[in-house]
Design a protein around this motif. Structure first.
Motif, mmCIF file in Angstrom:
data_model
loop_
_atom_site.group_PDB
_atom_site.id
_atom_site.type_symbol
_atom_site.label_atom_id
_atom_site.label_comp_id
_atom_site.label_asym_id
_atom_site.label_seq_id
_atom_site.Cartn_x
_atom_site.Cartn_y
_atom_site.Cartn_z
ATOM 1 N N ILE A 41 -3.767 70.768 21.388
ATOM 2 C CA ILE A 41 -2.851 69.755 21.910
ATOM 3 C C ILE A 41 -3.484 68.375 21.807
ATOM 4 O O ILE A 41 -4.605 68.154 22.251
ATOM 5 N N VAL A 47 4.288 69.502 25.614
ATOM 6 C CA VAL A 47 3.727 70.817 25.937
ATOM 7 C C VAL A 47 4.584 71.511 26.988
ATOM 8 O O VAL A 47 4.948 70.895 28.004
ATOM 9 N N PHE A 49 4.186 74.830 29.355
ATOM 10 C CA PHE A 49 3.138 75.772 29.747
ATOM 11 C C PHE A 49 3.402 76.295 31.151
ATOM 12 O O PHE A 49 4.015 75.635 31.987
ATOM 13 N N SER A 92 -4.363 75.618 22.183
ATOM 14 C CA SER A 92 -3.304 75.618 21.180
ATOM 15 C C SER A 92 -2.184 76.532 21.660
ATOM 16 O O SER A 92 -2.303 77.196 22.700
ATOM 17 N N GLU A 93 -1.087 76.576 20.912
ATOM 18 C CA GLU A 93 0.076 77.360 21.327
ATOM 19 C C GLU A 93 -0.294 78.836 21.443
ATOM 20 O O GLU A 93 -0.895 79.417 20.534
ATOM 21 N N VAL A 129 -0.164 78.406 27.471
ATOM 22 C CA VAL A 129 0.636 77.465 26.690
ATOM 23 C C VAL A 129 1.742 78.223 25.962
ATOM 24 O O VAL A 129 1.477 79.128 25.167
ATOM 25 N N ASP A 130 2.993 77.863 26.230
ATOM 26 C CA ASP A 130 4.136 78.525 25.604
ATOM 27 C C ASP A 130 4.598 77.824 24.333
ATOM 28 O O ASP A 130 4.954 78.462 23.352
ATOM 29 N N LYS A 131 4.617 76.483 24.361
ATOM 30 C CA LYS A 131 5.188 75.741 23.247
ATOM 31 C C LYS A 131 4.529 74.376 23.115
ATOM 32 O O LYS A 131 4.291 73.697 24.115
ATOM 33 N N ILE A 132 4.242 73.989 21.877
ATOM 34 C CA ILE A 132 3.751 72.644 21.588
ATOM 35 C C ILE A 132 4.673 72.016 20.542
ATOM 36 O O ILE A 132 4.978 72.648 19.529
ATOM 37 N N TYR A 150 14.607 71.960 22.051
ATOM 38 C CA TYR A 150 13.852 72.989 22.777
ATOM 39 C C TYR A 150 14.403 73.160 24.197
ATOM 40 O O TYR A 150 14.618 74.289 24.656
#
Length: 317
Positions: A41, A47, A49, A92-93, A129-132, A150
Motif C-alpha cells: 500500500i 484501502v 481492510f 499488500s492485498e 487487507v481485503d482490497k487495494i 467498489y
C-alpha cells in the motif's frame, strides 16, 4: 484527497499466534500472519481492510466485524514514525498481520485520548487487507470512479445478504417473534398494563440499540454504555422522552413504541428498511438491521386540542 470516513465490517480472520513480534520502524512491533504477493500500500492508495483494535490486556476497543463491513480509508503520510499508516504500508492485498503501535505517540501526535483501561505501552491492531485500489498516476476523477464502483458492489452485496443474516439471527437466538405487516419483529419479555400510546402521546422509554453482532451503538443506561465502551460523560443517561406518531424517529422504532403499554419490556428487531435503509447513518452502514431492547417507563396522553409536540431526536450512535 481527504481521508474517507471509516465504514465497517466483512470476513473472518483466522490468525496464528505462534510467531514472535519483530521490530518495525520507530516503536512499532509487528507479526505477519499471511503474506501474499503484490504491491504494498502506497500513500494515496484506497484501502478496504478489517481491523480489531485492542489493548495489551486483550480488551477490544473497536472491531470492524461488529459492523459487518470493512474499514475504508485513503492512506496518508505518517503522522509519526511507526504509526498505523506506516503499518499499512507494509501490507499488500490479502495480507494479514498484527501491529503494536505506541500509545504515547498517538496521544502526542494525534491528540487521541489515552485509553483508561490499559497500563500497557501499546495498542494492538489485527488487520486483514481485503482490497487495494492504487492511486498511481490516475486522475482524481478516474480514481474516485474506481472507488465508487467498489463501494457500489459492496453495497449491493450487503443488500443481497441482509435477509439471510436477519433470518440467521432469529434462528440462532431461537426466537419466535411476532411479525407486523411492516416487517418489524418483536418479542415481549415483560407484559405491561394499561392503554398503549397513540399518535400525539409522549412516551418515556429506556432503550439499548444493538447490531446483530450484539455490539451496542447507543443506550439510555450508563452502566451498559460503560460496559460497551460507548459512555459519554457529556450526555445525560435517562429515559428518552419523545412524542409518537410524529415521524420523529426511524419508522421501526416509532412503530415499536406504539405497540406496548406502560411497564412493558420488549425487544424489537428492525430490517434496514425500517431503520436507516440504503443510506445508513453515522456509524451505521447501509442495509443494516438493528435491535432495540426497550422498557416503556411511562406514557403521557396528549391533551385534547393541544398543539402537536415537536419530534424528538432519534436514538443515534
Amino acid at each position: 484527497m481527504k481521508k474517507i470516513v471509516i465504514i465497517l465490517g466483512v470476513a473472518v480472520l483466522g490468525l496464528s499466534s505462534c510467531k514472535q513480534f519483530k521490530k518495525g520502524e520507530g516503536d512499532m512491533m509487528y507479526k505477519i500472519h499471511e503474506d501474499k504477493s503484490g504491491e504494498t500500500i502506497k500513500e494515496g492508495d484506497f484501502v478496504a481492510f478489517n481491523a480489531i483494535e485492542k489493548t495489551e490486556e486483550d480488551s477490544v476497543l473497536y472491531s470492524s466485524y461488529d459492523y459487518d463491513r470493512p474499514s475504508l480509508l485513503v492512506k496518508e503520510k505518517s503522522l509519526f514514525t511507526g504509526d498505523l499508516f506506516a503499518a499499512l504500508g507494509m501490507l499488500s492485498e490479502g495480507d494479514s498481520a498484527t501491529f503494536k503501535i505506541n500509545i504515547d505517540s498517538m496521544v502526542a501526535k494525534m491528540g487521541r485520548p489515552k485509553p483508561t483501561n490499559t497500563k500497557g505501552k501499546y495498542l494492538l491492531y489485527v488487520i486483514k487487507v481485503d482490497k487495494i485500489i492504487p492511486k498511481g498516476k490516475l486522475t482524481d476523477s478516474i480514481f474516485r470512479g474506481q472507488i465508487d464502483t467498489y463501494l457500489k458492489a459492496e453495497q449491493d452485496k450487503a443488500k443481497g445478504a441482509e435477509g439471510a443474516k436477519f433470518n440467521a439471527y432469529i434462528s440462532k437466538e431461537n426466537l419466535k417473534p411476532t411479525v407486523t405487516a411492516s416487517g418489524l419483529n418483536y418479542t415481549v419479555t415483560k407484559e405491561g398494563s394499561g392503554p398503549k400510546p397513540v399518535a400525539g402521546d409522549t412516551v418515556l422509554v429506556n432503550y439499548t440499540g444493538k447490531f446483530l453482532s450484539g455490539k451496542v451503538f447507543d443506550t439510555s443506561y450508563p452502566e451498559i454504555a460503560k460496559k460497551a465502551g460507548t459512555f459519554n460523560a457529556q450526555r445525560p443517561y435517562e429515559p428518552l422522552k419523545m412524542p409518537v406518531g410524529m415521524n420523529g424517529s426511524i419508522p421501526g422504532f416509532e412503530e415499536g413504541l406504539m405497540l406496548f403499554s406502560k411497564g412493558t419490556k420488549a425487544t424489537i428487531i428492525l430490517p434496514s428498511k425500517l431503520a436507516y435503509g440504503e443510506q445508513g447513518s453515522q456509524g451505521i452502514p447501509p442495509f443494516t438491521p438493528l435491535i432495540f431492547d426497550i422498557e416503556m417507563v411511562n406514557i403521557i396522553p396528549a391533551k385534547p386540542g393541544s398543539v402537536s409536540p415537536q419530534p424528538a431526536p432519534v436514538p443515534a450512535n
